[in-house]
Design a protein around this motif. Structure first.
Motif, mmCIF file in Angstrom:
data_model
loop_
_atom_site.group_PDB
_atom_site.id
_atom_site.type_symbol
_atom_site.label_atom_id
_atom_site.label_comp_id
_atom_site.label_asym_id
_atom_site.label_seq_id
_atom_site.Cartn_x
_atom_site.Cartn_y
_atom_site.Cartn_z
ATOM 1 N N ILE A 279 -12.525 -0.617 -0.515
ATOM 2 C CA ILE A 279 -11.993 -0.843 1.049
ATOM 3 C C ILE A 279 -12.500 -2.170 1.366
ATOM 4 C CG2 ILE A 279 -12.372 -0.094 3.370
ATOM 5 C CD1 ILE A 279 -12.927 2.641 2.401
ATOM 6 N N THR B 296 -12.743 -2.653 6.647
ATOM 7 C CA THR B 296 -11.293 -2.652 7.137
ATOM 8 C C THR B 296 -10.634 -1.525 6.499
ATOM 9 O OG1 THR B 296 -10.346 -4.278 5.683
ATOM 10 C CG2 THR B 296 -11.377 -5.309 7.697
ATOM 11 N N LEU B 297 -9.581 -1.779 5.385
ATOM 12 C CA LEU B 297 -8.640 -0.951 5.190
ATOM 13 C C LEU B 297 -8.730 -0.681 3.538
ATOM 14 C CD1 LEU B 297 -5.760 -2.377 6.952
ATOM 15 C CD2 LEU B 297 -6.990 -0.468 7.675
ATOM 16 N N TYR C 152 0.806 -1.264 -0.102
ATOM 17 C CA TYR C 152 0.017 0.116 0.115
ATOM 18 C C TYR C 152 0.813 1.228 -0.112
ATOM 19 C CZ TYR C 152 -3.483 3.449 1.188
ATOM 20 O OH TYR C 152 -4.281 4.678 1.136
ATOM 21 N N GLY D 176 -7.523 2.587 12.519
ATOM 22 C CA GLY D 176 -7.500 2.939 10.823
ATOM 23 C C GLY D 176 -8.309 2.098 9.901
ATOM 24 N N TYR D 177 -9.224 1.455 10.798
ATOM 25 C CA TYR D 177 -10.438 0.560 9.996
ATOM 26 C C TYR D 177 -11.578 1.456 9.555
ATOM 27 C CZ TYR D 177 -8.566 -3.836 10.859
ATOM 28 O OH TYR D 177 -7.340 -5.074 10.449
ATOM 29 N N TYR D 178 -12.188 1.442 8.504
ATOM 30 C CA TYR D 178 -13.283 2.036 8.070
ATOM 31 C C TYR D 178 -14.559 1.318 8.324
ATOM 32 C CZ TYR D 178 -10.182 5.370 5.804
ATOM 33 O OH TYR D 178 -9.108 6.260 5.827
ATOM 34 N N ARG E 16 -13.902 6.036 10.935
ATOM 35 C CA ARG E 16 -12.436 5.477 11.146
ATOM 36 C C ARG E 16 -12.197 5.397 12.534
ATOM 37 N NH1 ARG E 16 -9.211 8.700 7.664
ATOM 38 N NH2 ARG E 16 -9.151 10.050 9.461
ATOM 39 N N THR F 62 -5.346 -9.185 6.662
ATOM 40 C CA THR F 62 -6.041 -8.258 7.475
ATOM 41 C C THR F 62 -6.822 -8.987 8.604
ATOM 42 O OG1 THR F 62 -6.629 -7.489 5.179
ATOM 43 C CG2 THR F 62 -7.760 -6.313 6.994
#
Ligand code: 6R9
Length: 647
Positions: free
Chosen positions: A421, A436-437, A27, A506-508, A502, A428
């Motif tokens: 995402i 998640t990310l 990433y 840092g998880y959405y 978030r 993960t």
């Protein structure tokens, strides 16, 4: 929302495409060294002319535009078929499961798909199709639907798939908007044992459209249909007359691949346009990364080809990756709620990708229907389309996957082309309800109402700060609307229309469309949060929550609740549910109104039409006030809701 944590299972940690550190490093590179990163990633496709350019997009008004790999040339159908012939020509590419379990599945190897698509492409050419023409596809879930898409791609025509459940009026509107000259359809479709009169619907739609010169009809059920002389052609008759080879058209990476109409909050549906190079790369890359696709895996995306999920994850992504993709004609609960799991066993499916609404419906029927099947072939469980409430997530994980299969909750949109995402199974740790990310190259941000970027743990509007290869390029015929809809609310950024939180890791967590977030006494609350609490109650099958104007709180909470089959509405239950939500979330989430509803208004793709629920909650019940209801799967649901309005 739940903050429980499911670490990467040991078998995945050892043996995955990317592990935790690998994902983070990949990433980082995709952001810091984007040009080199994407030139390298682009090599997974077969280019006629490899690109030397990558992202040349701008979200600013002065030089607005989205463009990737602009000097590259390729053909999408050659990437999905021809390049696999040498290595896996005899491998099954498309595995078709019919509506009825009594019927035999059909299998097409890559070599057979090649011949079917070439003949189809030659039939289209014979019907006058040229590069850049718009071809409308109105098909049931049969292999010929996939052949149709690939045949268009082969000759450089732009397909516009219209979901087979849409009415003749909706079909006509979409044909007119993109000025199609050819329609591809079938005599009839089948769903849960019932016939869908597709050709008759096309005939009705074409009364209003003058642009269509030819209709190609696939014989699917053999039902009686009228064929108009000079306009309508049977595919099987034409295909027998044309050569079995058709060289793929040389296409620029930025030449259009397809248009797909999608509803926004205002106006008529928008024709979302995707182009060839960036879209295909995005669909293929995300299919591999999110689902750790390996040669030999049986992949099943249980969506309809009429939606973007079907485009990207039944056809383009899996075939570009040389996968065996399962295509299912029927519905999840027919003839019994075991059907999905029986299909999994029948074909030894490795990964299934479906929607929370289907899971909730199956969950409501009881575990029996699942546990009587084996499901030992499953390794991964995917979900998409709406926020998955933690209860459904857990059920999917525990009952369906026997705690063995990671849940891949992918957040994305028609506009984004493919997943944005999402977890990767080996890389993960999971939290139920979080997508998640971000995937490589995706830069999500959370901004407040004024567009201020919020850092760290935060909640607000989800925007994407820079372009990614699979981004839509324009609204067909209305480039100004593209800019206006997505880039003016928060200038310089792509506005998703979704809200998100978030967390500290840092998880959405997608909270739903921004207009679904309600503000009660100054507290921001996701309607999904209240819905999740309600469906945790043993009597509740499904719930939809909307805000309505409230004198003191600003907004009140109006909950529509569908009970489980064995429960009856009562005053007592209403009080119990109110108390339940208070204890689950807190007093600020106390519903002001609970209306028992035998069904919720949904689109044919299963999305709850909150706009309508909001109107009814606001007391606006006249047909004019309810607005456009033409996309409802079952209009009688709304009549019932209006007649039994609570509060
Ligand atoms: C792929 C697709 C897009 C809207 C999107 C969001 C919702 C989709 C989701 C999700 C939470 C997920 N959505 N996936 N919300 N978690 N995993 O569904 O495209 O039909 O265009 O819908 O669906 O609200 O904005 P599309």
């Amino acid at each position: 929302m739940s903050d429980d944590f499911f670490p990467v299972p040991a078998v995945w940690a050892k043996n995955a495409l990317l592990d935790l550190e690998g994902r983070a490093a990949d990433y980082k590179r995709s952001i810091e060294d984007g040009h080199a990163y994407w030139l390298e990633r682009a090599k997974r496709l077969d280019w006629i002319t490899p690109p030397t350019k990558t992202d040349e997009s701008s979200f600013e008004e002065a030089d607005f535009g989205v463009q990737w790999f602009a000097d590259g040339e390729l053909n999408v159908s050659a990437n999905c078929i021809d390049r696999h012939l040498a290595t896996r020509g005899d491998q099954v590419a498309i595995l078709w499961e019919p509506d009825s379990p009594e019927e035999e599945p059909r299998r097409y190897t890559y070599r057979q798909v090649h011949e079917e698509v070439c003949r189809f492409a030659n039939v289209l050419k014979g019907a006058g199709a040229k590069k850049g023409d718009r071809i409308t596809v109105y098909m049931p879930m049969i292999p010929e639907a996939a052949f149709a898409l690939l045949a268009c791609a082969r000759i450089g025509a732009i397909h516009s798939v219209v979901f087979g459940g849409f009415s003749p009026e909706a079909l006509a509107g979409r044909i007119i908007d993109c000025d199609s000259n050819i329609v591809i359809t079938a005599d009839e479709g089948r769903r849960a044992g019932r016939k869908v009169p597709l050709k008759a619907n096309v005939d009705a739609a074409l009364d209003e459209c003058t642009s269509v010169k030819q209709v190609i009809v696939v014989k699917a059920t053999g039902g009686q249909v009228a064929m108009k002389d000079g306009r309508d052609l049977w595919l099987h008759e034409e295909a027998a007359r044309v050569p079995a080879d058709c060289p793929p058209e040389r296409m620029n990476a930025e030449d259009p691949l397809f248009i797909l109409y999608t509803s926004g909050s205002t106006g008529k549906p928008k024709g979302v346009l995707h182009t060839s190079g960036g879209y295909l790369l995005w669909a293929a890359l995300t299919h591999e990364l999110c689902f750790d696709y390996r040669p030999g895996d049986i992949w099943w995306c249980a969506a309809d080809i009429g939606w973007v999920t079907g485009h990207s994850y039944i056809v383009y992504g899996p075939l570009a990756n040389g996968a065996t993709t399962l295509m299912y004609e029927g519905v999840p609960h027919w003839p019994t709620p075991s059907r999905i799991w029986e299909v999994v066993d029948r074909h030894q499916v490795h990964t299934i990708f479906t929607a929370p609404t289907a899971l909730r419906a199956l969950m409501r029927e009881g575990d029996e229907f699942v546990t009587r099947t084996s499901r030992q072939s499953l390794r991964l469980l995917g979900t998409v389309g709406e926020p998955i409430n933690p209860e459904a997530w857990r059920w999917y994980h525990h009952v369906v996957g026997e705690d063995r299969c990671p849940i891949i909750d992918t957040w994305w949109q028609t506009e984004t082309g493919a997943a944005m995402i999402a977890p990767m199974p080996g890389a993960t740790d999971l939290k139920p309800g979080s997508a998640t990310l971000p995937l490589p190259g995706v830069v999500p941000q959370i901004v407040d109402g004024e567009g201020q970027v919020l850092h760290g743990a935060a909640e607000g509007n989800l925007v994407i700060a820079q372009s990614w290869p699979g981004q839509m390029r324009t609204v067909w015929g209305d480039h100004a609307r593209f800019f206006q809809t997505y880039f003016t609310t928060f200038p310089g950024k792509y506005t998703t229309g979704d809200g998100a939180r978030r967390d500290a890791d840092g998880y959405y967590w997608i909270t739903g469309r921004v207009d679904d977030v309600i503000n009660v006494s100054g507290h921001r609350m996701g309607t999904a949060e209240v819905e999740s609490a309600l469906v945790l109650h043993e009597s509740v099958a499904e719930a939809a929550v909307v805000g309505f104007p409230h004198d003191i709180k600003g907004q009140g909470i109006y909950a529509y609740v569908t009970l489980n089959a064995h429960d009856e509405p009562s005053e007592e239950l209403r009080k119990a549910l109110t108390a339940w939500v208070r204890t689950e979330i807190g007093p600020i989430a106390t519903p002001d109104v609970i209306q028992f509803a035998p069904g919720l208004p949904k689109t044919r793709s299963g999305k709850i039409m909150r706009r309508i629920l909001r109107k009814i909650a606001e007391g606006e019940v006249s047909p004019q006030a309810l607005g456009d209801t033409s996309t409802l799967a079952d209009p009688s649901v709304v009549e019932h809701l209006v007649a039994n309005r609570a509060g």
